[in-house]
Design a protein around this motif. Structure first.
Motif, short mmCIF file in Angstrom:
data_model
loop_
_atom_site.label_atom_id
_atom_site.label_comp_id
_atom_site.label_asym_id
_atom_site.label_seq_id
_atom_site.Cartn_x
_atom_site.Cartn_y
_atom_site.Cartn_z
N PRO A 1 0.83 -1.20 0.00
CA PRO A 1 0.00 0.00 0.00
C PRO A 1 0.86 1.25 0.00
O PRO A 1 1.99 1.23 0.45
CB PRO A 1 -0.78 -0.11 1.32
CG PRO A 1 0.12 -0.91 2.20
CD PRO A 1 0.82 -1.88 1.31
N THR A 2 0.32 2.32 -0.51
CA THR A 2 1.04 3.59 -0.51
C THR A 2 0.76 4.33 0.78
O THR A 2 -0.35 4.35 1.26
CB THR A 2 0.61 4.44 -1.72
OG1 THR A 2 0.84 3.68 -2.90
CG2 THR A 2 1.38 5.73 -1.80
N GLU A 3 1.78 4.98 1.33
CA GLU A 3 1.62 5.67 2.59
C GLU A 3 0.69 6.87 2.45
O GLU A 3 0.63 7.49 1.39
CB GLU A 3 2.99 6.13 3.09
CG GLU A 3 3.90 4.96 3.43
CD GLU A 3 5.23 5.45 3.93
OE1 GLU A 3 5.53 6.63 3.73
OE2 GLU A 3 5.96 4.65 4.53
N SER B 1 13.76 3.34 3.75
CA SER B 1 13.15 3.99 4.91
C SER B 1 11.77 4.53 4.57
O SER B 1 11.34 4.51 3.42
CB SER B 1 14.05 5.14 5.38
OG SER B 1 13.99 6.22 4.46
N ALA B 2 11.10 5.04 5.59
CA ALA B 2 9.77 5.61 5.41
C ALA B 2 9.80 6.90 4.61
O ALA B 2 8.74 7.44 4.25
CB ALA B 2 9.13 5.87 6.78
N ARG B 3 10.99 7.41 4.29
CA ARG B 3 11.09 8.60 3.45
C ARG B 3 10.61 8.32 2.03
O ARG B 3 10.28 9.24 1.29
CB ARG B 3 12.54 9.11 3.42
CG ARG B 3 13.08 9.54 4.78
CD ARG B 3 14.56 9.85 4.68
NE ARG B 3 15.14 10.24 5.97
CZ ARG B 3 15.56 9.39 6.89
NH1 ARG B 3 15.46 8.08 6.69
NH2 ARG B 3 16.08 9.84 8.02
N TRP C 1 7.66 1.99 -3.69
CA TRP C 1 8.84 2.27 -4.49
C TRP C 1 10.14 2.10 -3.70
O TRP C 1 11.21 2.54 -4.14
CB TRP C 1 8.76 3.69 -5.06
CG TRP C 1 7.58 3.85 -5.95
CD1 TRP C 1 6.43 4.51 -5.67
CD2 TRP C 1 7.42 3.30 -7.26
NE1 TRP C 1 5.55 4.42 -6.72
CE2 TRP C 1 6.14 3.67 -7.71
CE3 TRP C 1 8.22 2.52 -8.09
CZ2 TRP C 1 5.65 3.30 -8.95
CZ3 TRP C 1 7.73 2.15 -9.33
CH2 TRP C 1 6.46 2.54 -9.75
N ARG C 2 10.07 1.45 -2.57
CA ARG C 2 11.30 1.15 -1.83
C ARG C 2 12.09 0.04 -2.52
O ARG C 2 11.58 -0.65 -3.40
CB ARG C 2 10.96 0.75 -0.38
CG ARG C 2 10.40 1.91 0.43
CD ARG C 2 10.04 1.48 1.84
NE ARG C 2 9.15 2.47 2.47
CZ ARG C 2 8.49 2.28 3.60
NH1 ARG C 2 8.62 1.12 4.25
NH2 ARG C 2 7.71 3.23 4.08
#
Length: 441
Positions: free
Chosen positions: A8-10, A400-402, A407-408
């Motif tokens: 899911p996208t944040e 990271s959550a950045r 797309w990580r």
């Protein structure tokens, strides 16, 4: 390279479903050509020539691995820009103030010394082509000033077109030479097997070849060129990845062609050439003796295209990075920075032009005197440290959550970035170890 499925996208982050994916198409190719042209300089071609002259085709596989490593780095930089809508500087700044200090020192020292080196490299083939016109130093100044004027008055679209033409010249020259020397194809195919030469320091020589294939700060500039092209969201991700692969396929052709030339013309005849740009001038003399003046002149034109694309590429790409660096220091400018990217205003900003001037005029002083010894050592250390810095920070940012979850990094990206970081760290330590520190103090 990233694992882009099943996550899911944040909240608050644009997802790929909100940015329809554009179909990858050859007509969109552009930033990759720019990064390939800028990253492959005369020094890379000489290093590949020397590898061919020393080891024949044995290290052909290493040149190809070098291209794969750079694909992973440039793809990661481009993915950060497209998936977050933020620049690489935003990412670096989120890791701590130390990144800002590192780049500030790097940009000042590296730009000063590199400016002189790039101008001299572009001047060498011009002096060889027109030996009676003027001195090498004045050719160098002319190259620097024309690069300044070109980048100052043209936007990215024109810059990309000119780079594409020069890449075409590089491609024609290197492929022509590779065909002209009649490569031994069975030996070349054998060189795809990952084996090391029997010579002393073969491991470090191999790592140096892998790390030197188009590996410069322009890998970090790739994301800025992607934005300058108008690619600003995840809908351009497939296009960016095709563009990046084309870039390093092109780079691969350049370095493999020059390795063929080194293996056939130099290794078989047991001829050694000097390291650095002057090695290409020596190759021009060898080509003239072997194939005539027309072939030698054709090669020198390709040599100039190779050096000059690196010059104007750095003048444009690193100036974009510096402009973003300065903008990042001014609070409350996020919206304005986004508009700058979309409109191309960053290329008309005072920090962009100030860094252009820094790359051009102060280095001219170095053309008329010996380069300051301590400054050159600091330049070498900072240059060696930049690529492990880039690989390590991208590995950090993209896990990271950045970065939006979709797309990580996936396993392949993590593996390639970790290998790149380790490779460049080893080369960095070697570079630092080899510096004459006893004479520094």
């Amino acid at each position: 390279m990233a694992d882009t499925t099943g996550h899911p996208t944040e909240p608050g982050v644009t997802s790929e479903t909100e940015s329809p994916m554009r179909p990858s198409s050859w007509r969109h190719i552009g930033p990759g050509i720019v990064v390939a042209a800028t990253g492959v300089g005369a020094g890379d071609l000489v290093a590949t020539l020397i590898a061919g002259s020393s080891f024949g085709y044995t290290l052909l596989w290493a040149a190809i691995v070098g291209c794969l490593v750079k694909i992973s780095l440039a793809e990661a930089a481009g993915r950060w820009h497209l998936s977050t809508g933020r620049t690489l500087f935003d990412g670096w700044a989120s890791l701590g103030r130390w990144t800002t200090w590192f780049f500030a020192v790097y940009a000042v020292v590296w730009g000063f010394v590199y400016g002189a080196a790039a101008m001299s490299s572009s001047a060498l083939p011009l002096q060889a082509l027109f030996p009676d016109v003027m001195d090498l130093k004045w050719w160098a100044i002319a190259c620097g000033l024309t690069g300044l004027v070109f980048v100052w008055f043209n936007r990215y679209a024109v810059f990309e077109k000119v780079m594409t033409v020069l890449v075409g010249v590089m491609f024609l020259v290197t492929v022509y030479l590779a065909i002209r020397v009649t490569p031994n194809l069975p030996d070349a195919f054998a060189g795809l097997l990952p084996v090391l030469p029997d010579e002393k320091d073969s491991v470090l020589n191999t790592l140096g070849l892998i790390g030197g294939v188009g590996g410069t700060i322009t890998l970090a500039a790739y994301g800025y060129w992607v934005n300058a092209k108008g690619w600003t969201d995840t809908g351009w991700m497939k296009v960016m990845r095709l563009d990046n692969r084309v870039a390093y396929a092109t780079t691969g052709i350049f370095v493999v062609a020059m390795l063929f030339v080194g293996a056939e013309m130099l290794h078989s005849a047991n001829v050694a050439i000097a390291s650095g740009d002057k090695g290409l001038i020596q190759l021009g003399d060898i080509l003239e003796a072997e194939y005539g003046s027309a072939t030698a002149k054709f090669f020198l034109i390709g040599f100039f295209a190779t050096s000059y694309t690196s010059l104007i590429g750095v003048w444009h790409g690193v100036s974009l990075m510096f402009a973003d660096f300065v903008a990042r220091l001014r609070p409350g400018t996020e919206a304005a920075r986004g508009e700058e990217v979309a409109s191309g205003a960053r290329e008309r900003s005072w920090p962009f032009r100030a860094y252009l001037l820094w790359l051009t005029f102060p280095p001219i002083v170095l053309l008329f005197q010996d380069q300051p010894f301590r400054l050159v050592i600091i330049y070498g250390v900072l240059g060696a440290a930049f690529l492990p810095f880039l690989a390590g920070t991208l590995l950090w940012l993209l896990n990271s959550a950045r970065t939006p979850r979709a797309w990580r990094n996936g396993p392949l990206s993590n593996t390639m970035l970790a290998l790149a970081g380790l490779l460049f760290l080893v080369l960095c330590v070697k570079q630092i170890w080899d510096q004459p520190w006893s004479e520094f103090f």
